[in-house]
Design a protein around this motif. Structure first.
Motif, short mmCIF file in Angstrom:
data_model
loop_
_atom_site.label_atom_id
_atom_site.label_comp_id
_atom_site.label_asym_id
_atom_site.label_seq_id
_atom_site.Cartn_x
_atom_site.Cartn_y
_atom_site.Cartn_z
N THR A 9 0.83 -1.20 0.00
CA THR A 9 0.00 0.00 0.00
C THR A 9 0.86 1.26 0.00
OG1 THR A 9 -1.76 -1.15 1.18
CG2 THR A 9 -1.79 1.25 1.25
N GLY A 10 0.61 2.12 -0.99
CA GLY A 10 1.33 3.38 -1.10
C GLY A 10 2.74 3.27 -1.61
N LYS A 11 3.11 2.13 -2.19
CA LYS A 11 4.49 1.98 -2.67
C LYS A 11 4.54 1.21 -3.97
CE LYS A 11 9.14 0.51 -1.33
NZ LYS A 11 9.99 -0.16 -0.31
N VAL A 12 5.12 1.83 -4.99
CA VAL A 12 5.45 1.15 -6.24
C VAL A 12 6.90 1.47 -6.56
CG1 VAL A 12 3.09 1.32 -7.11
CG2 VAL A 12 4.74 3.09 -7.73
N CYS A 38 -3.87 5.25 -14.56
CA CYS A 38 -5.32 5.47 -14.53
C CYS A 38 -5.75 5.78 -13.09
CB CYS A 38 -6.04 4.22 -15.04
SG CYS A 38 -7.83 4.37 -15.08
N GLY A 39 -6.85 6.51 -12.96
CA GLY A 39 -7.38 6.76 -11.64
C GLY A 39 -7.68 5.49 -10.87
N LEU A 44 -5.56 0.47 -6.37
CA LEU A 44 -4.55 -0.54 -6.05
C LEU A 44 -3.48 0.06 -5.14
CD1 LEU A 44 -3.97 -1.96 -9.65
CD2 LEU A 44 -5.55 -2.85 -7.94
N TYR A 45 -3.01 1.22 -5.52
CA TYR A 45 -1.95 1.92 -4.80
C TYR A 45 -2.36 2.19 -3.34
CZ TYR A 45 1.65 5.64 -4.24
OH TYR A 45 2.72 6.42 -3.85
N ASP A 46 -3.63 2.53 -3.15
CA ASP A 46 -4.13 2.87 -1.81
C ASP A 46 -4.63 1.66 -1.03
OD1 ASP A 46 -3.55 5.55 -2.15
OD2 ASP A 46 -5.54 6.06 -2.88
N ARG A 373 2.54 9.11 -6.72
CA ARG A 373 2.36 9.93 -5.51
C ARG A 373 1.64 11.23 -5.83
NH1 ARG A 373 7.58 7.93 -4.45
NH2 ARG A 373 8.54 9.79 -5.37
N ASN A 374 2.08 11.90 -6.87
CA ASN A 374 1.49 13.20 -7.19
C ASN A 374 0.09 13.09 -7.76
OD1 ASN A 374 3.35 15.53 -6.65
ND2 ASN A 374 4.77 14.20 -7.75
#
Length: 389
Positions: A9-12, A38-39, A44-46, A373-374
């Motif tokens: 979560t929060g890391k790629v 994509c939004g 996934l990121y969150d 992130r941005n």
């Protein structure tokens, strides 16, 4: 090859991973020339979509040049420049024969994981967890594409990547959102969320003849982009959606409402800012339906609500009474991308729309972690990030 991979979560991060190969006769291997965030990648990121694994290659908006062709591929050859829809469809099942490609019966090998949650499983998707097949995504130098003859669309040499890349997802998604609820001449359309899908919903509504389109968002930069497309805007950090729409429409309210936000919606109310965040933090609901609630409450009697924004599980405080009492039609679902790509490509070729106008940032795969992130944290400036591997 280099690829953007999920690390939690929060890391790629950008890693060296194995090159893809032909695994089935219908496969091709694509050298990716352009790919985008994509939004829905942010879900996934969150950490909102389960069954993501460390090292999974992300990305479902991509295009490129074919470098290897399986023995069963008949419509394409090495060197062809092609677009790839984000859904993976077999072309043979009952749903594919109806052009309902996102509902393909055969392309999700993980269907048993989804069925307890949804009742039935949708098809597979690139780079979108092991709920939907575990297929490697296209934020990479190369990608394997199954069922090539079904999904791929050849790109005219006259069109650069940036004008056609979004045919792989967000342009058809925005278009389907307004078309599936019968948008046409005389309609008033309100779009919650002026991000990439919302921008294409706005533009598509005008293409289909809508009389007026309203864009609702918290980010002034995104509202500026919506105004450039002809939308009337409502800044939700300063104005109440219902009262402002009532005023703008002379008491009628819009008859077509689009939730282009989905499960991570923010809200201007106490319910939106505190209640939903607390409930999701404690896993008492999985999604934050603030935009959907608002769209239902603001929709005119006898109107329709369309839901292109991604939802994953369960929501609370859903205004079913309002939807029932006003006789609203509701439509949602993953986009049947391949069903729209040819007709929308013709609109681009005719100069009716230039999808590249929503791009805010360009870079390489190495810029991907910063872009993620941005794109999440600086939404007003980061509208759409495109990468060239």
């Amino acid at each position: 090859m280099r690829a953007i991979t999920y690390q939690g979560t929060g890391k790629v991060q950008v890693d060296n991973v194995d090159d893809p190969t032909i695994e089935e006769p219908g496969d091709i291997v694509l050298k990716v020339t352009s790919t985008a965030i994509c939004g829905s990648d942010l879900h996934l990121y969150d950490g909102f979509i389960p069954e993501m694994r460390k090292g999974d290659v992300l990305g479902h908006e991509f295009m490129g040049e074919i470098v290897a062709v399986g023995s069963g591929v008949t419509k394409f050859k090495q060197g062809d420049r092609v677009l790839v829809p984000f859904n993976i469809a077999c072309g043979q099942c009952d749903f594919c024969r109806m052009d309902a490609f996102s509902l393909c019966d055969t392309t999700n090998p993980d269907h048993e994981k989804v069925e307890p949650l949804y009742g039935q499983s949708p098809g597979g998707m690139f780079g979108y967890s092991h709920l939907f097949g575990g297929y490697a995504g296209g934020q990479a130098e190369y990608v394997r594409v199954p069922h090539a003859d079904v999904g791929l669309v050849a790109v005219p040499e006259s069109l650069p990547d940036e004008k056609v890349l979004f045919l792989t997802d967000i342009f058809p998604t925005g278009y389907q959102a307004v078309e599936q609820v019968g948008t046409g001449p005389g309609d008033m359309v309100a779009v919650w969320g002026a991000g990439p899908v919302g921008q294409f919903a706005i533009r598509s509504a005008f293409l289909l003849g809508a009389e007026r389109v309203f864009a609702l968002d918290f980010e002034e930069g995104r509202l500026d982009l919506a105004r450039q497309a002809g939308a009337e805007t409502i800044n939700l950090s300063k104005e109440d959606s219902y009262e402002r729409l009532l005023d703008l429409t002379g008491g009628k309210l819009p008859n077509r409402c689009i939730d282009a936000v989905g499960l991570e919606a923010h809200g201007a109310s106490v319910i939106g800012n505190i209640y939903d965040k607390a409930k999701t933090a404690m896993m008492l609901e999985t999604d934050r339906p603030n935009a959907l609630r608002d769209a239902i409450m603001c929709c005119r009697k006898g109107g329709a609500v369309s839901i292109p924004g991604v939802y994953a599980g369960f929501v609370d405080k859903f205004p079913i009474g309002a939807a029932f009492g006003k006789g609203l039609t509701m439509r949602g679902g993953q986009t049947h991308t391949r069903a729209y790509m040819d007709r929308l490509l013709k609109r681009i070729e005719a100069g009716e729309i230039d999808p590249s106008t929503i791009i805010s940032h360009r870079g390489t795969l190495e810029d991907g972690p910063e872009f993620y992130r941005n794109f999440r944290d600086n939404r007003s400036e980061f509208t759409k990030c495109v990468m060239t591997p």
